[in-house]
Motif scaffolding. Structure first.
Motif, PDB file in Angstrom:
ATOM      1  N   UNK A 167      58.695  35.991  70.352  1.00 52.89           N
ATOM      2  CA  UNK A 167      57.674  36.197  69.331  1.00 52.89           C
ATOM      3  C   UNK A 167      57.563  35.010  68.376  1.00 52.89           C
ATOM      4  N   UNK A 168      58.303  33.944  68.660  1.00 61.32           N
ATOM      5  CA  UNK A 168      58.223  32.734  67.847  1.00 61.32           C
ATOM      6  C   UNK A 168      57.535  31.604  68.617  1.00 61.32           C
ATOM      7  N   UNK A 169      57.888  31.435  69.879  1.00 64.09           N
ATOM      8  CA  UNK A 169      57.235  30.451  70.740  1.00 64.09           C
ATOM      9  C   UNK A 169      56.852  31.139  72.047  1.00 64.09           C
ATOM     10  N   UNK A 170      55.562  31.149  72.342  1.00 64.35           N
ATOM     11  CA  UNK A 170      55.064  31.778  73.552  1.00 64.35           C
ATOM     12  C   UNK A 170      54.214  30.825  74.360  1.00 64.35           C
ATOM     13  N   UNK A 171      53.492  31.363  75.333  1.00 66.68           N
ATOM     14  CA  UNK A 171      52.661  30.548  76.214  1.00 66.68           C
ATOM     15  C   UNK A 171      51.265  31.145  76.310  1.00 66.68           C
ATOM     16  N   UNK A 172      50.325  30.281  76.624  1.00 67.91           N
ATOM     17  CA  UNK A 172      48.930  30.680  76.822  1.00 67.91           C
ATOM     18  C   UNK A 172      48.619  30.643  78.314  1.00 67.91           C
ATOM     19  N   UNK A 173      48.008  31.689  78.800  1.00 67.60           N
ATOM     20  CA  UNK A 173      47.482  31.720  80.165  1.00 67.60           C
ATOM     21  C   UNK A 173      45.985  31.475  80.070  1.00 67.60           C
ATOM     22  N   UNK A 174      45.551  30.285  80.468  1.00 63.87           N
ATOM     23  CA  UNK A 174      44.137  29.906  80.432  1.00 63.87           C
ATOM     24  C   UNK A 174      43.703  29.614  81.864  1.00 63.87           C
ATOM     25  N   UNK A 175      42.825  30.443  82.391  1.00 63.82           N
ATOM     26  CA  UNK A 175      42.481  30.349  83.810  1.00 63.82           C
ATOM     27  C   UNK A 175      41.891  28.993  84.178  1.00 63.82           C
ATOM     28  N   UNK A 176      41.123  28.406  83.285  1.00 63.47           N
ATOM     29  CA  UNK A 176      40.499  27.115  83.604  1.00 63.47           C
ATOM     30  C   UNK A 176      41.544  26.061  83.930  1.00 63.47           C
ATOM     31  N   UNK A 177      42.646  26.100  83.221  1.00 67.43           N
ATOM     32  CA  UNK A 177      43.635  25.040  83.347  1.00 67.43           C
ATOM     33  C   UNK A 177      44.663  25.274  84.443  1.00 67.43           C
ATOM     34  N   UNK A 178      44.923  26.524  84.812  1.00 62.96           N
ATOM     35  CA  UNK A 178      46.046  26.763  85.720  1.00 62.96           C
ATOM     36  C   UNK A 178      45.672  27.525  86.985  1.00 62.96           C
ATOM     37  N   UNK A 179      44.408  27.765  87.235  1.00 58.18           N
ATOM     38  CA  UNK A 179      43.995  28.546  88.399  1.00 58.18           C
ATOM     39  C   UNK A 179      44.443  27.922  89.721  1.00 58.18           C
ATOM     40  N   UNK A 180      44.564  26.609  89.735  1.00 59.52           N
ATOM     41  CA  UNK A 180      44.842  25.829  90.947  1.00 59.52           C
ATOM     42  C   UNK A 180      46.305  25.871  91.368  1.00 59.52           C
ATOM     43  N   UNK A 181      47.199  26.251  90.471  1.00 57.03           N
ATOM     44  CA  UNK A 181      48.646  26.120  90.675  1.00 57.03           C
ATOM     45  C   UNK A 181      49.135  27.167  91.680  1.00 57.03           C
ATOM     46  N   UNK A 182      49.714  26.748  92.814  1.00 55.84           N
ATOM     47  CA  UNK A 182      50.157  27.729  93.817  1.00 55.84           C
ATOM     48  C   UNK A 182      51.305  28.614  93.334  1.00 55.84           C
ATOM     49  N   UNK A 183      51.967  28.221  92.256  1.00 58.85           N
ATOM     50  CA  UNK A 183      53.087  29.025  91.734  1.00 58.85           C
ATOM     51  C   UNK A 183      52.681  29.831  90.502  1.00 58.85           C
ATOM     52  N   UNK A 184      51.382  29.869  90.179  1.00 62.21           N
ATOM     53  CA  UNK A 184      50.981  30.410  88.876  1.00 62.21           C
ATOM     54  C   UNK A 184      51.295  31.892  88.732  1.00 62.21           C
TER      55      UNK A 184
END
Length: 271
Positions: A167-184
């Protein structure tokens, strides 16, 4: 339109970049949706005035963009990010989106730049925690690694976030940027409990000449939004879903028209 299908929808103000912020907030209030704000328009309108408007209108600020650009190091970047944390807290959002910055020192390369990001997060995290704001690391597509963000995959973002409380440092899931990643999708599962924001935009080809403004309207490209939505939900994320489109043609259209179209596309392709 089935209103329930919009119960998590949020308009990132960047989608209607040239729509006056005051008018955009008023429109969001009328249809009962949240809004993601950007620091520059907030500053133009005044932080206190913007905070009062969203509070009085009952509009949830789902994120503030952006903090970050940490790779240059130095006290100035840290001070600006502390200001951004204060602004997020004043606006009533717990999520400050962090675009971490590109390569400033070419001799240090990518590894050195990412190390600087980690060091800066360690400096900022205690203050963010004190203010009740989460630093939300957003991985950007690799084509932006040199000048905007040396964090290119969700796995890299998770590694940077992992030393800190979720709850202090998290991550953003943005489809535009990571859709291509086979491990996403494995990475989304790994990010359980740490997903701070979920943003959607489509990937269209051929890319426009201005790559930065090449995000497609939902349904105009190749991203499987429902698969992403189900993946983040399986990882425990049930928060807002922001539509964030950077697109010159969309920006040239009237804000109310874009909002109406985007809500319909969200219903058709995401909800």
């Amino acid at each position: 339109m089935n209103r329930f299908s919009l119960n998590r929808f949020s308009l990132n103000h960047a989608t209607t970049k040239f729509w006056d912020q005051t008018e955009a907030i008023e429109a969001c209030a009328r249809v009962g949706i949240g809004i993601g704000l950007w620091r520059e328009p907030v500053a133009d309108k005044g932080l206190a005035a913007t905070a009062k408007q969203v509070r009085d209108a009952g509009v949830a600020v789902t994120s503030l963009c952006r903090g970050g650009f940490l790779t240059g190091g130095g006290t100035e970047a840290l001070a600006d990010n502390r200001r951004a944390i204060d602004e997020a807290a004043a606006l009533g959002t717990s999520e400050l989106v962090m675009v971490c910055g590109g390569i400033v020192d070419w001799a240090a390369g990518l590894d050195g730049a990412r190390a600087r990001v980690a060091e800066a997060l360690a400096e900022l995290a205690p203050y963010a925690k004190q203010c009740g704001v989460r630093l939300a690391i957003e991985p950007l597509h690799p084509m932006f690694a040199s000048d905007r963000c040396v964090v290119s995959t969700l796995d890299q973002a998770i590694e940077l976030a992992s030393p800190f409380e979720p709850d202090v440092v998290g991550v953003v899931v943005d489809t535009y940027h990571i859709w291509w990643d086979p491990t996403v999708f494995a990475a989304i599962e790994r990010a359980a409990g740490r997903i701070a924001a979920f943003q959607v935009a489509d990937w269209i080809t051929p890319l426009p000449a201005g790559v930065l403004t090449g995000r497609g309207q939902l349904g105009d490209g190749c991203v499987d939004f429902r698969r992403f939505r189900m993946a983040v939900e399986a990882a425990g994320y049930t928060g807002p879903i922001e539509v964030e489109l950077f697109n010159d043609e969309i920006w040239a259209r009237p804000g109310p028209q874009v909002l109406a179209e985007t809500m319909q596309r969200y219903r058709d392709h995401v909800a």
